[in-house]
Design an enzyme around this catalytic site. Structure first.
Site, PDB file in Angstrom:
ATOM      1  N   GLU A  78      49.675  45.841  46.118  1.00 51.25           N
ATOM      2  CA  GLU A  78      48.939  44.964  47.043  1.00 51.25           C
ATOM      3  C   GLU A  78      49.776  43.740  47.412  1.00 51.25           C
ATOM      4  OE1 GLU A  78      44.899  43.638  45.956  1.00 51.25           O
ATOM      5  OE2 GLU A  78      45.427  41.748  46.936  1.00 51.25           O
ATOM      6  N   THR A 106      44.175  39.870  45.429  1.00 50.28           N
ATOM      7  CA  THR A 106      42.710  39.748  45.331  1.00 50.28           C
ATOM      8  C   THR A 106      42.165  39.827  43.917  1.00 50.28           C
ATOM      9  OG1 THR A 106      42.585  42.113  45.690  1.00 50.28           O
ATOM     10  CG2 THR A 106      42.270  40.710  47.624  1.00 50.28           C
ATOM     11  N   SER A 158      45.164  45.339  37.615  1.00 53.73           N
ATOM     12  CA  SER A 158      45.269  43.884  37.519  1.00 53.73           C
ATOM     13  C   SER A 158      43.932  43.244  37.153  1.00 53.73           C
ATOM     14  CB  SER A 158      45.771  43.345  38.863  1.00 53.73           C
ATOM     15  OG  SER A 158      45.680  41.958  38.906  1.00 53.73           O
ATOM     16  N   ASN A 159      42.870  43.677  37.817  1.00 56.50           N
ATOM     17  CA  ASN A 159      41.584  43.006  37.560  1.00 56.50           C
ATOM     18  C   ASN A 159      41.090  43.306  36.153  1.00 56.50           C
ATOM     19  OD1 ASN A 159      38.978  44.898  37.785  1.00 56.50           O
ATOM     20  ND2 ASN A 159      40.593  45.754  39.061  1.00 56.50           N
ATOM     21  N   CYS A 207      38.892  38.416  45.794  1.00 55.15           N
ATOM     22  CA  CYS A 207      37.764  39.112  46.437  1.00 55.15           C
ATOM     23  C   CYS A 207      36.485  38.880  45.637  1.00 55.15           C
ATOM     24  CB  CYS A 207      38.058  40.603  46.587  1.00 55.15           C
ATOM     25  SG  CYS A 207      37.829  41.547  45.092  1.00 55.15           S
TER      26      CYS A 207
HETATM   27  S1  SF4 Z   1      39.171  44.771  43.798  1.00 54.39           S
HETATM   28 FE1  SF4 Z   1      37.985  46.164  45.057  1.00 54.39          FE
HETATM   29  S2  SF4 Z   1      36.786  44.893  46.466  1.00 54.39           S
HETATM   30 FE2  SF4 Z   1      38.441  43.644  45.613  1.00 54.39          FE
HETATM   31  S3  SF4 Z   1      40.109  43.826  47.099  1.00 54.39           S
HETATM   32 FE3  SF4 Z   1      40.478  45.377  45.529  1.00 54.39          FE
HETATM   33  S4  SF4 Z   1      39.485  47.207  46.350  1.00 54.39           S
HETATM   34 FE4  SF4 Z   1      38.676  45.480  47.513  1.00 54.39          FE
END
Ligand code: SF4
Length: 398
Positions: A174, A241, A310-311, A279
């Site tokens: 990303e 994000t 990452s998240n 996001c």
């Molecule tokens: S985590 Fe999910 S909602 Fe957030 S930018 Fe990535 S794909 Fe989109």
């Protein structure tokens, strides 16, 4: 021949709904949600975060991939790489015959109009999109709207002569795609990974320094021809994000202070721009886990998601600040009641830890999962936990 690009699905949502449910749905998760996100069985209580798992962008990307397979049953369907960072989901797609260009069996150069290519939720670089377009491939673009929003800001920075300072991981698809937007629109970029790197940038902004040393420090994180003396005079901030919101805000604050020190407060309007581009799905999951740790009696946390997600890694970092935290990639990371295979938060190391689960007495386990983790994996994790708590030697002592 120009490529055919699908950006809003392929009108087969209903046709694939059953397959998606079969692959990723979990009845136990539905039941836990309707029971105040709590599951009690014997000595085990599981506390589930109120926001976890598939985000809207991932939901859509996976849905489009299934629709693509159905729409083009006789054509070769490719993904540029992992559609999302979850090994289970990527394996399911491979099992459906979708091939991954990142596996290296076929190069992008050799693709043509007969090939169908799915672009992932985190997007692809400007150069890759242009090449696939030139070669006339049929493209299924699942780039998430929240990523497109970051790109919009970065393009605006480029057009107004500001360098995009991107809080992100330079090795993440990303961030590479976002950085390419800056260059594609005639701008420049610098990627900073954390507050440590931001501090070095701030020192250069406020006091100047040796440009060669700066470029050596950020060699793989700047646009071609980057000149710190020229390109740090006017900056705009953006985030990957899925970064940690608190860290992004801190980096914004640090850079704002540095720009003020160098140019004075009156010049900030022209020299410094910032838009929060974390996001909402990432933010909701981070907020939910903070609330879980604050409001529930959690003894230990399990965070489920791909190690390269990452998240998920950031959820684990939040949890590890206050609880023993085990980031597992799959349910079988819970090897036994005595052993767990997990990634240490804030590192890239997978380790096996013993005596992770109290052997007797009540145990409260907090659970969350990253935005690319389907519910069935969370359900399977809970089933393993439940079995471990019933094992001999790990008896219910309530
Ligand atoms: S985590 Fe999910 S909602 Fe957030 S930018 Fe990535 S794909 Fe989109």
């Amino acid at each position: 021949m120009p490529s055919l690009i699908f950006r809003k699905g392929l009108d087969l949502k209903d046709a694939v709904a059953g397959m998606l449910a079969e692959s990723y749905h979990s009845d136990i998760i539905d039941r836990i949600k309707s029971a105040d996100f709590t599951y009690r069985t014997g000595r085990l209580t599981v506390h589930l975060a109120r926001e976890f798992g598939f985000c809207y962008g991932v939901d859509r990307a996976v849905d489009y991939a299934y629709q693509t397979r159905k729409r083009f049953p006789n054509r070769t369907v490719y993904l540029t790489g992992e559609i999302i960072h979850n090994p289970h989901v990527n394996q399911q797609l491979r099992a459906m015959g979708i091939q991954f260009l990142s596996d290296g069996q076929r190069g992008i150069d050799s693709l043509g109009p007969e090939d169908v290519v799915i672009l992932p939720a985190f997007g692809v670089t400007v150069a890759m999109l242009a090449q696939l377009d030139r070669q006339g491939c049929t493209l299924i673009d699942t780039t998430c709207g929240s990523v497109l929003n970051v790109w919009k800001n970065v393009r605006r920075y480029a057009e107004s002569g500001c360098t995009s300072v991107i809080h992100g991981k330079v090795w993440h698809e990303e961030t590479q795609a976002t950085a390419s937007q800056a260059v594609g629109y005639g701008g420049r970029y610098l990627v900073v990974f954390n507050t440590g790197e931001a501090a070095d940038v701030c020192a250069y902004v406020s006091r100047g320094g040796d440009p060669a040393a700066f470029l050596a420090r950020f060699s793989n994180a700047v646009s071609p021809g980057f000149d710190p003396d020229r390109d740090l005079q006017r900056i705009g901030l953006a985030n990957q994000t899925t970064m940690l919101m608190s860290e992004s805000l801190e980096i914004e604050r640090m850079l704002k202070v540095a720009m003020t020190e160098r140019y004075g407060e009156g010049a900030l309007g022209d020299r410094f721009q910032a838009f929060d581009t974390i996001c909402s799905a990432t933010q909701d999951r981070q907020d939910a886990v903070v609330a879980l740790l604050r409001d529930r009696p959690v003894d230990l946390m399990i965070v489920i998601g791909g190690y390269n997600s990452s998240n998920t890694a950031n959820l684990a970092r939040i949890c590890s600040a206050s609880r023993p935290t085990f980031h597992i990639a799959e349910p079988d990371g819970l090897v036994s009641a005595a052993e767990i295979r997990h990634r240490l938060p804030g590192t890239k190391s997978e380790v096996t830890t013993s005596a992770w689960l109290p052997a007797a007495g009540p145990v409260n386990v907090g659970l969350t999962s990253g935005a690319s983790t389907p519910d069935n994996l969370v359900g399977a994790t809970i089933a393993r936990l439940e079995a471990f708590c019933l094992e001999e030697g790990f008896a219910n002592s309530l």
